[in-house]
Design an enzyme around this catalytic site. Structure first.
Site, mmCIF file in Angstrom:
data_model
loop_
_atom_site.group_PDB
_atom_site.id
_atom_site.type_symbol
_atom_site.label_atom_id
_atom_site.label_comp_id
_atom_site.label_asym_id
_atom_site.label_seq_id
_atom_site.Cartn_x
_atom_site.Cartn_y
_atom_site.Cartn_z
ATOM 1 N N LYS A 240 -8.349 -1.578 4.484
ATOM 2 C CA LYS A 240 -7.916 -2.612 3.537
ATOM 3 C C LYS A 240 -7.217 -3.724 4.315
ATOM 4 C CE LYS A 240 -5.280 -2.794 -0.804
ATOM 5 N NZ LYS A 240 -4.594 -1.948 -1.809
ATOM 6 N N SER B 267 -6.226 -2.154 -6.373
ATOM 7 C CA SER B 267 -6.434 -3.316 -5.545
ATOM 8 C C SER B 267 -7.310 -3.035 -4.318
ATOM 9 C CB SER B 267 -5.084 -3.880 -5.077
ATOM 10 O OG SER B 267 -4.367 -2.919 -4.338
ATOM 11 N N SER C 282 -3.814 2.042 -6.579
ATOM 12 C CA SER C 282 -4.829 1.198 -5.944
ATOM 13 C C SER C 282 -5.844 1.906 -5.069
ATOM 14 C CB SER C 282 -4.158 0.107 -5.121
ATOM 15 O OG SER C 282 -3.790 -0.924 -5.982
HETATM 16 N N1 GLN Z 1 -2.594 -2.115 -10.471
HETATM 17 C C1 GLN Z 1 -1.301 -1.881 -9.931
HETATM 18 C C2 GLN Z 1 -0.578 -3.187 -9.731
HETATM 19 O O1 GLN Z 1 -1.179 -4.193 -9.965
HETATM 20 C C3 GLN Z 1 -1.394 -1.094 -8.675
HETATM 21 C C4 GLN Z 1 -1.411 -1.908 -7.447
HETATM 22 C C5 GLN Z 1 -1.380 -1.082 -6.187
HETATM 23 O O2 GLN Z 1 -1.384 0.150 -6.220
HETATM 24 N N2 GLN Z 1 -1.307 -1.761 -5.074
HETATM 25 O O3 GLN Z 1 0.548 -3.209 -9.379
#
Ligand code: GLN
Length: 482
Positions: free
Chosen positions: A79, A154, A178
């Site tokens: 990532k 994400s 994410s």
């Molecule tokens: N969807 C969650 C957020 O927007 C998780 C994001 C993540 O785990 N980086 O915060």
């Protein structure tokens, strides 16, 4: 034979057998990225030359019969919030569009040490804020199962790359789901280990007390393999912990018999989850999963766990409270984009940040700043800290004696890329994933068989440092589903 269909461990076995070389495999992957990624948009940066160089040196190690690392010759993606020395790291933000880190994260250092091959950096929601990759400055990735749909987020680029056969394993990050949610949307396995198991040094911070790197693989064994290469304390991250539970052996050769692992498991179903209005397909799959566990000898317990009602509010108040100060370092001076024209420093900071950040990042900085302000902190931030404790205590109670929570990874199916969803609606869809981050527990997503070409993942969450038990149960479940 299409080499990109092979699992990571099958590649390693093939190299040992001299069925094919690492260079051959890496070339095939690079060609595939070239061919498919214009459309899928899983990668922000592809490191073709470096990957081929490394492939040659790993081939040589094989030839010289040197001792090989556990990821020997496996092509993988990272990532784009994880630093690789000398390779652009954008966090999918205009702010870091041209940022090149001068050091390796603990993660990339361990991948290199284990002889893994880094193919490139995967697209993501900007600074990992989101659940679809739609907040990426470089545009959304597409879900390889159905290109009209989002791959989740994400770590959506990581999942899309893996599902499209553009890498064999991928590293994501998981602050509130994410790694698990995109795994669920793309038919993959995604594991977030116990908080601290993978050192965070060199991974761009979103919310320090929630962030944890995660591994994505095409099945449980592959995802576990990557995890094994990444875990272990590091002096570079004082919050990192040793977690031997991940290194404990699991008998993957057991075939169908692995369903035995489900026998006498204590499976916890929070009462709240039974009463929720879920997408009908997700609900149907959830019921099937519960039946499968029960049929194979697990004991199902419905437990009230009332505090889970508050997870979304608690998560977004606390993470935004951590995000706002974390984002302060991106000011155009220490890091990141700097505006062209400014009269004074004040204006330079303001304009650089206004130009460099996207809407979701700005929204969270504003909310975070507001709830931390003297006037409001006691109504929001401090209250949420107390609720976090309550949720943690309730989870510890429910998960003791090796209990595990079973639920869908996401309450919804992957939305269409062009579908307009309000930020709050998106936040609400994190319902099932955030509890594990709030409590620091290990949690993972395992796919059910596709329904009308779509993937629905089931999530298992175990007590802290019970990663071994969780992965073993996931293997049993994976084999029972097939
Ligand atoms: N969807 C969650 C957020 O927007 C998780 C994001 C993540 O785990 N980086 O915060």
């Amino acid at each position: 034979m299409d080499l990109t269909n092979l699992k990571a461990r099958e590649l390693i076995a093939g190299y040992k057998n001299r069925d094919f070389s690492v260079e051959e495999v890496v070339k095939t992957y690079i060609d595939k990225i070239e061919e498919k990624d214009k459309d899928i948009n899983a990668y922000v940066t592809v490191c073709a030359e470096e990957a081929l160089e490394r492939a040659k040196s790993v081939d040589k190690k094989f030839q010289d019969r040197e001792e090989m690392g556990i990821l020997s010759g496996v092509p993988l993606s990272l990532k784009d919030n994880i630093a690789v020395k000398g390779v652009k790291m954008t966090c999918s933000s205009k702010m870091l569009e041209n940022f090149i880190p001068s050091y390796d994260s603990v993660i990339s250092e361990r991948i290199k040490k284990s002889d893994g091959i880094i193919l490139g950096k995967a697209n993501m929601d900007e600074f990992a804020m989101g659940a679809s990759t739609k907040t990426s400055y470089f545009g959304p990735s597409k879900n390889p199962l159905n290109r009209d749909l989002v791959p989740g987020g994400s770590s959506g680029g990581s999942a899309a790359a893996l599902a499209a056969g553009e890498c064999a394993l991928s590293v994501g990050s998981d602050t509130g789901g994410s790694t698990r949610q995109p795994a669920s949307f793309c038919g993959l396995v995604g594991i977030k280990p116990t908080y601290g198991s993978i050192p965070r040094y060199g991974m761009a911070t979103l919310a320090n007390t929630f962030d944890q790197a995660g591994s994505l693989g095409r099945d449980v064994e592959d995802a576990h393999l990557l995890l094994k290469a990444l875990v272990g304390r590091s002096q570079l991250d004082a919050t990192s912990v040793g977690n031997d539970s991940i290194l404990k052996e699991i008998d993957y050769s057991s075939g169908e018999e692995a369903v035995e692992f489900l026998k006498d498991l204590r499976i916890v179903i929070p009462k709240l989850y039974m009463d929720l209005e879920l997408d009908p397909t997700v609900k149907d799959q959830y019921e099937k999963a519960i039946d499968l566990f029960e049929k194979n000898g697990a004991k199902i317990e419905v437990v009230p766990m009332d505090s889970l009602k508050y997870v979304i509010e608690t998560y977004y108040i606390l993470t935004n409270g951590e995000i706002a100060p974390n984002m302060a370092r991106f000011d155009g001076l220490r890091y990141g984009h700097r505006t062209d024209k400014y009269e004074n420093y004040e204006e330079m900071f303001r304009k650089s940040r206004a130009e460099g950040f996207g809407d979701e990042v700005k929204r969270r900085i504003m909310i975070g700043t507001h709830i931390l302000s003297l006037e409001f902190a006691k109504d929001y931030y401090y209250k949420a800290l107390k609720v976090r404790n309550k949720i943690k205590t309730e989870m510890e109670e429910a998960l003791k004696k090796d209990g595990m929570i079973l639920c869908p990874t996401s309450p919804i199916l992957p939305p269409k890329i062009d579908q307009d969803i309000s930020p709050v609606e998106m936040y609400k869809a994190d319902l099932f994933t955030v509890p594990a981050n709030i409590a620091g527990c290990p949690s993972m997503s395992i796919p059910m068989p596709l329904v009308d070409g779509l993937s629905v993942g089931m999530e298992l969450t175990a007590g802290r440092f019970k990663d071994h038990e969780m992965i073993k149960a996931a293997l049993g479940f994976e084999r029972s589903v097939k």
